[in-house]
Design a protein around this motif. Structure first.
Motif, mmCIF file in Angstrom:
data_model
loop_
_atom_site.group_PDB
_atom_site.id
_atom_site.type_symbol
_atom_site.label_atom_id
_atom_site.label_comp_id
_atom_site.label_asym_id
_atom_site.label_seq_id
_atom_site.Cartn_x
_atom_site.Cartn_y
_atom_site.Cartn_z
ATOM 1 N N PRO A 1 0.029 -5.861 13.164
ATOM 2 C CA PRO A 1 -1.100 -5.435 12.324
ATOM 3 C C PRO A 1 -1.042 -3.948 11.993
ATOM 4 O O PRO A 1 -0.522 -3.137 12.765
ATOM 5 N N CYS A 2 -1.557 -3.619 10.826
ATOM 6 C CA CYS A 2 -1.673 -2.217 10.403
ATOM 7 C C CYS A 2 -2.615 -2.168 9.209
ATOM 8 O O CYS A 2 -3.164 -3.193 8.790
ATOM 9 N N SER A 3 -2.830 -0.996 8.674
ATOM 10 C CA SER A 3 -3.488 -0.837 7.386
ATOM 11 C C SER A 3 -2.500 -0.165 6.442
ATOM 12 O O SER A 3 -1.638 0.603 6.878
ATOM 13 N N LEU A 4 -2.611 -0.467 5.155
ATOM 14 C CA LEU A 4 -1.735 0.170 4.183
ATOM 15 C C LEU A 4 -2.503 0.483 2.915
ATOM 16 O O LEU A 4 -3.588 -0.038 2.666
ATOM 17 N N VAL A 5 -1.905 1.341 2.113
ATOM 18 C CA VAL A 5 -2.468 1.691 0.819
ATOM 19 C C VAL A 5 -1.322 1.896 -0.159
ATOM 20 O O VAL A 5 -0.225 2.313 0.226
ATOM 21 N N LEU A 6 -1.566 1.555 -1.430
ATOM 22 C CA LEU A 6 -0.625 1.804 -2.517
ATOM 23 C C LEU A 6 -1.175 2.915 -3.393
ATOM 24 O O LEU A 6 -2.357 2.899 -3.752
ATOM 25 N N THR A 7 -0.331 3.873 -3.754
ATOM 26 C CA THR A 7 -0.738 4.930 -4.674
ATOM 27 C C THR A 7 0.376 5.147 -5.697
ATOM 28 O O THR A 7 1.473 4.605 -5.579
ATOM 29 N N GLY A 8 0.077 5.974 -6.703
ATOM 30 C CA GLY A 8 1.073 6.259 -7.730
ATOM 31 C C GLY A 8 1.060 5.207 -8.812
ATOM 32 O O GLY A 8 -0.003 4.751 -9.263
ATOM 33 N N ALA A 9 2.247 4.794 -9.264
ATOM 34 C CA ALA A 9 2.352 3.801 -10.337
ATOM 35 C C ALA A 9 1.658 2.503 -9.946
ATOM 36 O O ALA A 9 1.636 2.125 -8.768
#
Length: 288
Positions: A67-75
């Motif tokens: 388990p973890c948390s993630l985020v997408l940024t940019g394009a």
């Protein structure tokens, strides 16, 4: 642990870069879009680890075993977790067995995947940034396993989102300062270069090649320092803009230096896109 099922077009581990080695000919490397890179860390909280996965044009398919948390940024890429669409700039809770799938970029070129754990990757000259031949690999490959340092950090169960202006992904204007050899351009070219649009012929992490109509006689000069965002012009009129993996010196006239914001705009552009140069002297304060 993350299992790379499909590596995408060009995915690599990048951090804040390799600072302090340019005098040895070592480029800074690191994330191409520093604005998106910084946002990823703001969304998940500042940590001692700065490594992200940078994805270009077509993203990877990743299976998470912890388990973890993630985020997408940019394009903005087509993106799913277990076939459920997800958006940029939102913290997403990931469970064991979840699959993150990124496909083609629909706005911009480079996307950043940041997790709230410290990725384990070889540190070379103070950085985990991929840069072959300094590092063993240039890109992630199918079958790679990405490990992280175990921590007691609480996994974010709710999707937190902040307001963010992604309009720079659609901008074609590059804010620039005049370079030390700007005056080697003809008087006419010095005026026209701020009035024209220019076509991107090719690009990669080393830099961009851009067509221009401004051919000129060769200028006798010694090689000079080049850093990310330096714009050189060849006798044939081709514009060479240095990227983060580019050479640290060059022998062509340096007519511009992109601002940090201008570089962030550029690195989200692909072949066939057009750009224009805007002098800091003429830009409204809000665009600087």
């Amino acid at each position: 642990m993350i299992e790379v099922i499909d590596a995408g077009f060009y995915s690599s581990i990048q951090d804040q870069g390799r600072v302090g080695y340019r005098h040895l000919g070592v480029p800074i490397s690191g994330a191409m879009d520093q604005k998106a890179f910084d946002l990823a860390h703001q969304l998940l909280g500042k940590t001692s680890d700065f490594s992200c996965i940078e994805c270009t044009l077509i993203g990877p398919i990743l299976r998470f075993h912890e388990p973890c948390s993630l985020v997408l940024t940019g394009a903005h890429m087509q993106a799913w977790v277990n076939e459920s669409p997800i958006q940029n700039n939102i913290s997403i809770a990931i469970l064991p067995g979840d699959v993150l799938k990124l496909r083609r970029a629909t706005k911009g070129l480079r996307t950043y995947i940041k997790i709230n754990q410290a990725i384990i990757s070889p540190v070379v000259l103070g950085s985990t940034s991929f840069y072959k031949p300094l590092t063993q690999d240039a890109v992630l490959k199918k079958g790679n396993h990405i490990f992280w340092i175990k921590s007691e950090k609480v996994i974010n169960k709710s999707n937190a989102r902040i307001r963010w202006d992604d309009s720079y992904l659609l901008s074609n204007d590059l804010a620039v300062e005049k370079g030390p050899e700007f005056n080697t351009l003809s008087i006419a070219a010095r005026q026209q270069i701020f009035q024209k649009d220019f076509l991107i012929n090719s690009q990669n992490r080393m830099g961009y090649r851009i067509s221009s109509p401004f051919s000129m006689d060769a200028v006798p000069m010694l090689s000079g320092a080049v850093r990310p965002g330096t714009v050189q012009i060849t006798p044939s009129g081709t514009l060479l803009i240095a990227g983060v993996d580019g050479q640290v010196s060059g022998g062509y006239p340096r007519i511009f230096q992109l601002t940090e914001e201008g570089l962030n705009v550029l690195v989200q552009k692909k072949e066939g896109d057009t750009i224009s140069f805007k002098s800091l002297d003429t830009l409204p304060q809000k665009e600087l």
